[in-house]
Write a protein that holds these residues in place. Structure first.
Motif, PDB file in Angstrom:
ATOM      1  N   ARG A 166     -57.260 -38.244  26.181  1.00 49.86           N
ATOM      2  CA  ARG A 166     -57.253 -37.655  27.508  1.00 49.86           C
ATOM      3  C   ARG A 166     -56.440 -36.366  27.493  1.00 49.86           C
ATOM      4  NH1 ARG A 166     -56.119 -42.945  31.115  1.00 49.86           N
ATOM      5  NH2 ARG A 166     -54.045 -42.604  30.250  1.00 49.86           N
ATOM      6  N   ALA A 167     -56.174 -35.807  28.686  1.00 48.89           N
ATOM      7  CA  ALA A 167     -55.569 -34.478  28.771  1.00 48.89           C
ATOM      8  C   ALA A 167     -54.270 -34.349  27.983  1.00 48.89           C
ATOM      9  CB  ALA A 167     -55.328 -34.135  30.234  1.00 48.89           C
ATOM     10  N   LEU A 168     -53.311 -35.207  28.212  1.00 48.70           N
ATOM     11  CA  LEU A 168     -52.043 -35.132  27.489  1.00 48.70           C
ATOM     12  C   LEU A 168     -51.905 -36.240  26.466  1.00 48.70           C
ATOM     13  CD1 LEU A 168     -49.498 -34.411  30.389  1.00 48.70           C
ATOM     14  CD2 LEU A 168     -50.513 -32.778  28.809  1.00 48.70           C
ATOM     15  N   ALA A 169     -52.678 -37.303  26.612  1.00 44.57           N
ATOM     16  CA  ALA A 169     -52.489 -38.473  25.763  1.00 44.57           C
ATOM     17  C   ALA A 169     -53.074 -38.264  24.377  1.00 44.57           C
ATOM     18  CB  ALA A 169     -53.131 -39.699  26.407  1.00 44.57           C
ATOM     19  N   VAL A 170     -52.388 -38.809  23.374  1.00 46.01           N
ATOM     20  CA  VAL A 170     -52.923 -38.830  22.025  1.00 46.01           C
ATOM     21  C   VAL A 170     -54.085 -39.812  21.945  1.00 46.01           C
ATOM     22  CG1 VAL A 170     -52.393 -39.421  19.621  1.00 46.01           C
ATOM     23  CG2 VAL A 170     -50.738 -38.168  20.984  1.00 46.01           C
ATOM     24  N   ALA A 171     -53.932 -40.932  22.624  1.00 47.00           N
ATOM     25  CA  ALA A 171     -54.971 -41.957  22.594  1.00 47.00           C
ATOM     26  C   ALA A 171     -54.837 -42.858  23.795  1.00 47.00           C
ATOM     27  CB  ALA A 171     -54.869 -42.796  21.311  1.00 47.00           C
ATOM     28  N   SER A 172     -55.920 -43.526  24.134  1.00 48.40           N
ATOM     29  CA  SER A 172     -55.897 -44.652  25.050  1.00 48.40           C
ATOM     30  C   SER A 172     -56.709 -45.758  24.387  1.00 48.40           C
ATOM     31  CB  SER A 172     -56.469 -44.272  26.415  1.00 48.40           C
ATOM     32  OG  SER A 172     -57.801 -43.817  26.299  1.00 48.40           O
ATOM     33  N   ALA A 173     -56.604 -46.967  24.894  1.00 43.93           N
ATOM     34  CA  ALA A 173     -57.201 -48.119  24.227  1.00 43.93           C
ATOM     35  C   ALA A 173     -58.365 -48.670  25.039  1.00 43.93           C
ATOM     36  CB  ALA A 173     -56.144 -49.199  24.025  1.00 43.93           C
ATOM     37  N   PRO A 174     -59.553 -48.788  24.440  1.00 47.20           N
ATOM     38  CA  PRO A 174     -60.723 -49.258  25.172  1.00 47.20           C
ATOM     39  C   PRO A 174     -60.514 -50.555  25.958  1.00 47.20           C
ATOM     40  CG  PRO A 174     -61.397 -48.410  23.052  1.00 47.20           C
ATOM     41  CD  PRO A 174     -59.891 -48.393  23.063  1.00 47.20           C
ATOM     42  N   PRO A 175     -59.823 -51.578  25.410  1.00 52.24           N
ATOM     43  CA  PRO A 175     -59.650 -52.791  26.215  1.00 52.24           C
ATOM     44  C   PRO A 175     -58.873 -52.542  27.501  1.00 52.24           C
ATOM     45  CG  PRO A 175     -59.191 -53.239  23.907  1.00 52.24           C
ATOM     46  CD  PRO A 175     -59.295 -51.750  24.045  1.00 52.24           C
ATOM     47  N   LEU A 176     -57.931 -51.578  27.481  1.00 54.21           N
ATOM     48  CA  LEU A 176     -57.183 -51.244  28.682  1.00 54.21           C
ATOM     49  C   LEU A 176     -57.949 -50.269  29.556  1.00 54.21           C
ATOM     50  CD1 LEU A 176     -53.592 -50.829  27.174  1.00 54.21           C
ATOM     51  CD2 LEU A 176     -54.419 -52.725  28.556  1.00 54.21           C
ATOM     52  N   ASP A 177     -58.692 -49.350  28.944  1.00 53.94           N
ATOM     53  CA  ASP A 177     -59.488 -48.385  29.705  1.00 53.94           C
ATOM     54  C   ASP A 177     -60.466 -49.074  30.637  1.00 53.94           C
ATOM     55  OD1 ASP A 177     -58.532 -45.880  29.023  1.00 53.94           O
ATOM     56  OD2 ASP A 177     -59.750 -45.757  27.215  1.00 53.94           O
ATOM     57  N   GLY A 178     -60.999 -50.192  30.204  1.00 57.31           N
ATOM     58  CA  GLY A 178     -62.032 -50.865  30.981  1.00 57.31           C
ATOM     59  C   GLY A 178     -61.514 -51.743  32.094  1.00 57.31           C
ATOM     60  N   LEU A 179     -60.204 -51.825  32.277  1.00 55.42           N
ATOM     61  CA  LEU A 179     -59.643 -52.727  33.277  1.00 55.42           C
ATOM     62  C   LEU A 179     -59.486 -52.017  34.619  1.00 55.42           C
ATOM     63  CD1 LEU A 179     -56.874 -54.522  31.194  1.00 55.42           C
ATOM     64  CD2 LEU A 179     -59.202 -55.296  31.667  1.00 55.42           C
ATOM     65  N   PRO A 180     -59.975 -52.620  35.703  1.00 57.48           N
ATOM     66  CA  PRO A 180     -59.841 -51.986  37.021  1.00 57.48           C
ATOM     67  C   PRO A 180     -58.396 -51.992  37.499  1.00 57.48           C
ATOM     68  CG  PRO A 180     -60.715 -54.222  37.237  1.00 57.48           C
ATOM     69  CD  PRO A 180     -60.678 -53.914  35.766  1.00 57.48           C
ATOM     70  N   GLY A 181     -58.010 -50.903  38.131  1.00 53.45           N
ATOM     71  CA  GLY A 181     -56.698 -50.840  38.748  1.00 53.45           C
ATOM     72  C   GLY A 181     -55.547 -50.622  37.794  1.00 53.45           C
ATOM     73  N   ILE A 182     -55.841 -50.191  36.561  1.00 55.33           N
ATOM     74  CA  ILE A 182     -54.792 -49.992  35.569  1.00 55.33           C
ATOM     75  C   ILE A 182     -54.988 -48.641  34.893  1.00 55.33           C
ATOM     76  CG2 ILE A 182     -53.906 -50.786  33.330  1.00 55.33           C
ATOM     77  CD1 ILE A 182     -54.583 -53.651  34.337  1.00 55.33           C
ATOM     78  N   ARG A 183     -53.895 -47.890  34.746  1.00 52.26           N
ATOM     79  CA  ARG A 183     -53.929 -46.642  34.000  1.00 52.26           C
ATOM     80  C   ARG A 183     -52.873 -46.686  32.916  1.00 52.26           C
ATOM     81  NH1 ARG A 183     -54.624 -41.269  37.519  1.00 52.26           N
ATOM     82  NH2 ARG A 183     -55.335 -40.606  35.445  1.00 52.26           N
ATOM     83  N   HIS A 184     -53.177 -46.046  31.801  1.00 48.32           N
ATOM     84  CA  HIS A 184     -52.233 -46.062  30.690  1.00 48.32           C
ATOM     85  C   HIS A 184     -52.484 -44.862  29.796  1.00 48.32           C
ATOM     86  CE1 HIS A 184     -55.666 -47.245  28.278  1.00 48.32           C
ATOM     87  NE2 HIS A 184     -54.922 -47.087  27.190  1.00 48.32           N
ATOM     88  N   GLY A 185     -51.572 -44.632  28.878  1.00 49.21           N
ATOM     89  CA  GLY A 185     -51.767 -43.594  27.876  1.00 49.21           C
ATOM     90  C   GLY A 185     -50.683 -43.647  26.823  1.00 49.21           C
ATOM     91  N   PHE A 186     -51.059 -43.275  25.607  1.00 52.06           N
ATOM     92  CA  PHE A 186     -50.101 -43.086  24.519  1.00 52.06           C
ATOM     93  C   PHE A 186     -49.939 -41.572  24.364  1.00 52.06           C
ATOM     94  CE2 PHE A 186     -52.107 -47.194  23.551  1.00 52.06           C
ATOM     95  CZ  PHE A 186     -50.963 -47.997  23.482  1.00 52.06           C
ATOM     96  N   PHE A 187     -48.779 -41.064  24.735  1.00 50.21           N
ATOM     97  CA  PHE A 187     -48.546 -39.630  24.792  1.00 50.21           C
ATOM     98  C   PHE A 187     -47.752 -39.188  23.562  1.00 50.21           C
ATOM     99  CE2 PHE A 187     -49.083 -41.319  28.998  1.00 50.21           C
ATOM    100  CZ  PHE A 187     -49.942 -40.435  29.605  1.00 50.21           C
ATOM    101  N   GLY A 188     -48.169 -38.084  22.971  1.00 50.22           N
ATOM    102  CA  GLY A 188     -47.528 -37.593  21.770  1.00 50.22           C
ATOM    103  C   GLY A 188     -46.669 -36.383  22.038  1.00 50.22           C
TER     104      GLY A 188
END
Length: 277
Positions: free
Chosen positions: A16-38
């Protein structure tokens, strides 16, 4: 339980814009946002260039605040609602009910919450950041798993803390973010002993190092195995090596090998969408 590893094109597809990666199992969950930022997308300079989230680093505090504000914005939470603990390589997990300040933050290495709008952010520069979520129960968690904390049990303690808020481990999905990987992580001859004392099968996480009597330790493999053993619904490993990616990730060990006395911190964060109550 499903284990997914992100490599090559898989990482690019979820970046994503600032994130190095996000995880598909978490991406698919409603009402949750996350990111691994480098290390990219921030305002810090020098050793800390550029998205250093470490409030305990020697970086300019104003730059760190702006970097954390950008991470909070990516999550969709208020700047003051992105919380981080005083990480101390412990097994302690705490429930977060409201934002705290740097001065009032608890000493722990895992946080869980059921409060929308609160961002849980763990800092790492070689240790393993783990993000967890039960979308049905609307409970999320974030853990900082260095070798000491992982060995002590911070990950099962994080899962147990989520269950106390109503989560069910059979629904929890977890993702391991960027950490130092086996090819980059040489350890001394004394290092395997506590792992082998825990269980003889832990020998599988060590292989001979380049120097006599030294070993290469698979921290990521050890963390994933602990998450598997917890009986979670799915486990995802980004597969990213902090040490081997100087252009996009901070690494304590890489900076040490270069003779630097400090280092930036990568932020890994998760939240439930909505306003903090």
């Amino acid at each position: 339980m499903t284990v997914v590893e992100l490599t090559g094109a898989g990482i690019s597809a979820v970046r994503r814009a600032l994130a190095v990666a996000s995880a598909p199992p978490l991406d698919g969950l409603p009402g949750i946002r996350h990111g691994f930022f480098g290390s990219r997308g921030g305002v810090s300079t020098g050793l800390y260039a550029s998205l250093n989230g470490g409030q305990g680093s020697g970086d300019d505090p104003g730059a760190v605040r702006e970097n954390r504000r950008r991470v909070a914005g990516e999550l969709g939470v208020a700047e003051t609602a992105l919380v981080s603990a005083y990480q101390c390589h412990s097994d302690r997990a705490v429930a977060v009910t409201e934002p705290w300040t740097r001065e009032t933050r608890p000493r722990c290495d895992a946080m869980v919450t059921d409060r929308p709008g609160l961002g849980l952010g763990v800092l790492a520069a070689d240790c393993g950041p783990v993000l967890l979520a039960d979308a049905e129960a609307r409970v999320v968690g974030a853990a900082h798993a260095g070798w000491k904390g992982a060995l002590a049990g911070v990950l099962p303690n994080a899962v147990a803390a989520m269950e106390r808020l109503g989560a069910d481990r059979s629904r929890i999905v977890a993702a391991l973010g960027p950490c130092i990987r086996q090819a980059s992580y040489e350890v001394g001859p004394e290092f395997p002993a506590p792992f082998l004392e825990q269980h003889k099968d832990n020998a599988r996480y060590f292989r001979a190092g380049a120097r006599a009597g030294h070993f290469q330790f698979d921290l990521g493999g050890y963390i994933v195995a602990q998450l598997e053993a917890a009986g979670l619904a799915a486990v995802c490993d980004t597969g990213l090596d902090t040490y081997a990616n100087p252009d996009r990730l901070f690494s304590y060990r890489r900076n040490t090998h270069r003779g630097h006395r400090d280092y930036g911190r990568n932020v890994s964060a998760i939240c439930l969408t909505g306003e903090a109550g």
